[in-house]
Design a protein around this motif. Structure first.
Motif, short mmCIF file in Angstrom:
data_model
loop_
_atom_site.label_atom_id
_atom_site.label_comp_id
_atom_site.label_asym_id
_atom_site.label_seq_id
_atom_site.Cartn_x
_atom_site.Cartn_y
_atom_site.Cartn_z
N TYR A 95 30.55 -30.57 13.17
CA TYR A 95 29.87 -31.35 12.13
C TYR A 95 28.37 -31.41 12.44
O TYR A 95 27.97 -31.76 13.56
N ASN A 116 41.35 -29.99 5.33
CA ASN A 116 40.57 -30.10 4.10
C ASN A 116 39.99 -31.49 3.85
O ASN A 116 39.58 -31.79 2.72
N SER A 147 37.40 -34.01 3.26
CA SER A 147 36.03 -33.80 2.75
C SER A 147 35.13 -34.97 3.16
O SER A 147 34.63 -35.71 2.30
N THR A 168 31.96 -37.00 4.00
CA THR A 168 30.56 -36.88 3.62
C THR A 168 29.65 -37.72 4.51
O THR A 168 28.45 -37.47 4.59
N GLU A 170 35.94 -40.97 4.38
CA GLU A 170 35.92 -40.42 3.01
C GLU A 170 36.49 -41.47 2.08
O GLU A 170 37.62 -41.94 2.27
N LYS A 217 26.82 -30.45 7.14
CA LYS A 217 27.65 -29.24 7.12
C LYS A 217 28.88 -29.44 7.99
O LYS A 217 28.81 -30.07 9.04
N THR A 252 32.05 -27.08 9.68
CA THR A 252 32.64 -25.76 9.92
C THR A 252 33.87 -25.93 10.80
O THR A 252 33.84 -26.66 11.78
N LEU A 272 37.01 -22.75 7.47
CA LEU A 272 36.45 -23.57 6.41
C LEU A 272 34.99 -23.86 6.72
O LEU A 272 34.62 -24.10 7.86
N GLN A 273 34.16 -23.80 5.68
CA GLN A 273 32.76 -24.20 5.83
C GLN A 273 32.31 -24.89 4.57
O GLN A 273 32.50 -24.38 3.47
N GLN A 274 31.73 -26.06 4.74
CA GLN A 274 31.25 -26.85 3.60
C GLN A 274 29.82 -27.28 3.85
O GLN A 274 29.49 -27.79 4.92
N ILE A 322 27.18 -29.90 2.47
CA ILE A 322 27.31 -31.14 1.69
C ILE A 322 25.94 -31.61 1.21
O ILE A 322 24.98 -31.60 1.97
#
Length: 219
Positions: free
Chosen positions: A47, A132, A134, A136, A159, A203, A205, A215-217, A219
């Protein structure tokens, strides 16, 4: 190290359990739940935070009992043994073997008078749900003096959703100098977030045990 000796009460759990050639769908429910979670073994979660912090931890199969909340079912004899920090044999390996040997079952878990305390986390813990999440935002330097808790959590990822706030608590093992997931639950109040220092996540990963990005997000 802390309540119920987590994580120092655990031994090394690098040897996979042999379930023969059974399909996961054919396994008993608790055993199936553990085997599904076990797919996360040695996956690295990384993170990137707005304040410049990069926080990472490696998921391991031995974290399953606590993340699923099994330690709270104190009316089950096997769990009482597991919670006893003086019982060196009843560690995570012991409990996961009992699950694998079907000596600790889904029926026993659900029949516990304390099951309502872990209902959400037990039913929701899975490879897909953990992978998964999410998140933030994250609470940094979690101040447990604000609330009454024995948690050693330093970071609380959270979350907000329609059914409440999902929280994943990350603690620091001073002996091994690593972060590890300590707790996972759903809360319908702002009890854990109120008054805490919150930082945005930039971010996320997730890598598998070979270093391949799962997985990579951003935000």
């Amino acid at each position: 190290q802390n309540h119920q000796g987590y994580p120092d009460h655990y031994d090394s759990l690098e040897i996979p359990y042999d379930t023969g050639h059974e399909s996961e769908d054919c396994l008993p429910k608790l055993k199936q739940k553990f085997k599904d979670f076990e797919k996360l073994h040695l996956c690295k979660f990384e993170y990137w935070l707005d304040d410049g912090t990069i926080l990472s931890f490696v998921m391991k199969r031995k974290y399953f009992p606590h993340l699923a909340g099994l330690h709270k079912l104190i009316d089950i004899n096997l769990i009482q043994d597991f919670n006893d920090i003086n019982n060196k044999k009843a560690n995570a390996r012991f409990l996961l073997k009992k699950i694998n040997d079907e000596e600790l079952t889904d029926e026993m878990i659900r029949n516990s008078s304390h099951f309502n305390e872990i209902d959400w986390r037990y039913n929701s813990i899975s490879y897909d749900n953990i992978l998964n999440l999410s998140f933030t935002d994250v609470i940094i330097d979690f101040d447990k003096t604000i609330i009454n808790t024995n948690l050693s959590t330093k970071y609380f990822f959270f979350e907000n959703g329609n059914l409440g706030t999902i929280l994943l608590g990350i603690a620091f093992d001073t002996l091994k100098s690593i972060y590890y997931p300590e707790t996972y639950f759903n809360d319908n109040t702002n009890y854990y977030t109120n008054g805490q220092k919150i930082v945005h996540i930039k971010k996320i990963t997730v890598y598998d045990n070979r270093g391949v990005i799962l997985l990579q997000q951003i935000i």
